[in-house]
Motif scaffolding. Structure first.
Motif, mmCIF file in Angstrom:
data_model
loop_
_atom_site.group_PDB
_atom_site.id
_atom_site.type_symbol
_atom_site.label_atom_id
_atom_site.label_comp_id
_atom_site.label_asym_id
_atom_site.label_seq_id
_atom_site.Cartn_x
_atom_site.Cartn_y
_atom_site.Cartn_z
ATOM 1 N N SER A 6 -8.532 129.357 100.711
ATOM 2 C CA SER A 6 -9.084 129.229 102.066
ATOM 3 C C SER A 6 -8.184 129.897 103.089
ATOM 4 O O SER A 6 -6.969 129.671 103.099
ATOM 5 N N ASN A 7 -8.785 130.718 103.967
ATOM 6 C CA ASN A 7 -8.033 131.373 105.040
ATOM 7 C C ASN A 7 -6.830 132.141 104.495
ATOM 8 O O ASN A 7 -5.698 131.968 104.952
ATOM 9 N N VAL A 8 -7.093 132.975 103.518
ATOM 10 C CA VAL A 8 -6.055 133.779 102.884
ATOM 11 C C VAL A 8 -6.342 135.257 103.152
ATOM 12 O O VAL A 8 -7.489 135.703 103.029
ATOM 13 N N TYR A 9 -5.311 135.999 103.519
ATOM 14 C CA TYR A 9 -5.410 137.438 103.730
ATOM 15 C C TYR A 9 -4.594 138.140 102.655
ATOM 16 O O TYR A 9 -3.404 137.861 102.483
ATOM 17 N N ARG B 69 -13.050 130.868 100.571
ATOM 18 C CA ARG B 69 -13.609 130.534 101.884
ATOM 19 C C ARG B 69 -12.799 131.209 102.996
ATOM 20 O O ARG B 69 -11.566 131.140 103.013
ATOM 21 N N ASN B 70 -13.497 131.854 103.934
ATOM 22 C CA ASN B 70 -12.849 132.420 105.125
ATOM 23 C C ASN B 70 -11.651 133.293 104.780
ATOM 24 O O ASN B 70 -10.611 133.231 105.425
ATOM 25 N N ILE C 204 -18.558 131.575 97.307
ATOM 26 C CA ILE C 204 -17.899 132.459 98.263
ATOM 27 C C ILE C 204 -18.524 132.245 99.627
ATOM 28 O O ILE C 204 -19.736 132.374 99.794
ATOM 29 N N GLU C 205 -17.685 131.902 100.595
ATOM 30 C CA GLU C 205 -18.157 131.572 101.938
ATOM 31 C C GLU C 205 -17.389 132.393 102.971
ATOM 32 O O GLU C 205 -16.161 132.368 103.001
#
Length: 406
Positions: free
Chosen positions: A297-300, A336-337, A362-363
Motif C-alpha cells: 500500500s502506498n509504495v513507489y 493499493r495506491n 489491484i486498486e
C-alpha cells in the motif's frame, strides 16, 4: 499517488500519513541505563550513574540475566560501536519490550567485525521482545542484522526496529566500498515491525542480494506477521524484500505455512536488481507456501531512472511458488495506491509477474513497463480484480496478460 516519509527525531512523535502512529523514547530520567562505546551505568533512584568500563557494554547489559529486566530502557550515546550479539534467550513471552535506543538525534553507529565472515548485529537463542530505536548499522560481509537459524534458535517473537538505518556500504556509482550480502536477514520472525529508517547500498554487482530477506515469518497473537512501514531503500543487488516460506528453511517446529498479515506500506524504493548485469531480481518478491494476507500500500518503486547507474534493474513485483515441491500458492495479495515504473528499454523480465497466488486485487495503482509486460497474471492466479482507476501502460501495446490472453 502519494507516499509518505517520516520526518522525525528520536524522542519525538513519529508522524505517519498525517497520523501519530507511535510515540517512542522516554525522557532520560525514565531510562534505566546509559551506555557509551566503552562504559555503561545503571541509573540509581537518586539520578546518579557511575560508569563501569567494558569493551562491549550493550552486550554485557543485555546478556547478563542479573542486569537487564523486562521493560528496561537502555539509552545509547552517540559514537562508534563494535558488532555484537543478543544471545540471552526470551526473557518473557508476554513482554514488555527491552528498549535499546539512541539518546540523541545523530545516533550511535554500529560497525562490522573486522575479522572473518559475520553479522554486525545478530539475534540468537529465541531472543524476543526487543526494540531498537534510532541506531545506524553498517553491514558486515554477511548481513547488517541477522536473526540466526540453528538448533535451539527461533522463533523470534515481537521485535521492532524504529527509525533504524542499515547501510551495506557499497557505492554502486563508482564500484567501491564494503560489501554486505544482505541488509537484514531473518528466520522465524513472529510479529515483526520495522517502522521508519532505510536499508540501502546492499551488496555489489557480483554478490549483492536483498535489503530484507525473510524466511518463514509467521503471525503473533495479534495476527501480524511482518510490517515494513515508511522504510525506504535504494541501490540493492537483488530485492527490497523477499519473503519465502520454504520447507528447506524450517529451523524450528512446527513448520506450517506462514499466516497473518504481511504489510508493506509507505515506502520509496529505487534501484533494485543491480546484481549480475541487471538480473538480480524483482523489488518485491513473495515465494509461495504461505497463507499470508499480503498488502502492498502506498509504495513507489522505480528502476532505470538514475542516470548515474549503468545497471538499471530487473523487475518490480513477483509472486512465485518458492521452488516448493509440490508448488504451493501465496495467500491473497492486494496492491493499493502504488506506483511501479521502469525506464524505457530497461528490465529483463516483466515489470510485474503474478502467479501462484490465491487472489490478486489491484486498486488505484500504476504500472509502467520499460520493454515488456507491465503486468503478467498467470493461470495460477485464480482471481483477478482490477479497478477502473488503475493505469497499466506498456511498450508496443504489451500491457496486461491474464491467463495467457492479452
Amino acid at each position: 499517488f502519494h507516499y509518505f516519509r517520516a520526518e522525525a527525531t528520536v524522542g519525538a512523535s513519529l508522524l505517519k500519513s498525517n497520523q501519530v502512529a507511535l510515540t517512542v523514547v522516554p525522557k532520560t530520567t525514565d531510562a534505566d541505563w546509559i551506555v557509551t562505546s566503552s562504559t555503561y551505568c545503571k541509573i540509581q533512584t537518586d539520578g546518579s550513574c557511575t560508569p563501569i568500563n567494558n569493551s562491549t557494554p550493550i552486550q554485557k547489559i543485555y546478556n547478563d540475566t542479573a542486569l537487564v529486566q523486562t521493560g528496561d530502557v537502555i539509552l545509547v550515546e552517540d559514537g562508534s560501536y563494535s558488532h555484537f550479539e543478543f544471545d540471552r534467550g526470551c526473557h518473557s513471552q508476554a513482554g514488555p519490550m527491552i528498549w535499546v535506543m539512541a539518546r540523541n538525534v545523530n545516533g550511535p553507529v554500529f560497525n562490522p567485525n573486522p575479522v572473518g565472515s559475520s553479522d554486525t548485529i545478530a539475534f540468537k537463542k529465541k531472543v524476543c521482545w526487543t526494540s531498537l530505536v534510532g541506531l545506524k548499522i553498517m553491514g558486515d560481509d554477511r548481513a547488517g542484522v541477522h536473526f540466526v537459524t540453528s538448533s535451539g534458535n527461533g522463533p523470534f517473537l515481537n521485535h521492532q526496529f524504529l527509525e533504524v538505518t542499515i547501510d551495506g556500504g557499497w557505492n554502486y556509482y563508482n564500484n567501491t566500498g564494503a560489501t554486505a550480502k544482505w541488509g537484514f536477514q531473518s528466520y522465524g520472525l513472529q510479529g515483526f515491525r520495522y517502522v521508519g529508517g532505510e536499508v540501502k547500498n546492499v551488496g555489489d554487482q557480483s554478490v549483492g542480494e536483498h535489503a530484507f530477506y525473510m524466511h518463514n515469518p509467521d503471525t503473533d497473537a495479534t495476527g501480524n506477521a511482518v510490517e515494513l512501514r515508511d522504510v525506504n531503500s535504494s541501490n540493492v543487488g537483488r530485492t527490497y524484500v523477499q519473503i519465502v516460506n520454504r520447507l528447506l528453511d524450517c529451523s524450528y517446529s512446527p513448520c506450517s505455512p506462514g499466516t497473518g498479515i504481511v504489510l508493506i506500506e509507505h515506502a520509496v524504493i529505487k534501484n533494485t536488481g543491480l546484481e549480475g548485469n541487471c538480473t538480480g531480481g524483482s523489488s518485491l518478491t513473495f515465494g509461495g507456501r504461505n497463507d499470508y494476507n499480503i498488502i502492498v500500500s502506498n509504495v513507489y518503486v522505480e528502476s532505470g531512472l538514475d542516470p548515474g547507474l549503468s545497471c538499471q534493474g530487473t523487475g518490480e513485483f513477483v509472486t512465485w511458488d518458492g521452488n516448493n515441491v509440490p508448488a504451493e500458492n501465496n495467500g491473497p495479495t492486494t496492491i493499493r495506491n502504488s506506483y511501479f515504473i521502469m525506464a524505457p528499454n530497461q528490465g529483463n523480465k516483466g515489470l510485474s509477474e503474478i502467479g501462484t497466488v490465491d487472489k490478486i486485487t489491484i486498486e488505484k495503482s500504476t504500472f509502467i513497463s520499460g520493454k515488456t509486460y507491465s503486468l503478467n497474471a498467470k493461470k495460477s492466479a485464480t482471481v483477478k480484480c482490477f479497478d477502473r482507476d488503475s493505469i497499466i501502460t506498456g511498450v508496443n501495446e504489451k500491457r496486461v496478460t491474464v491467463d495467457g490472453i492479452d
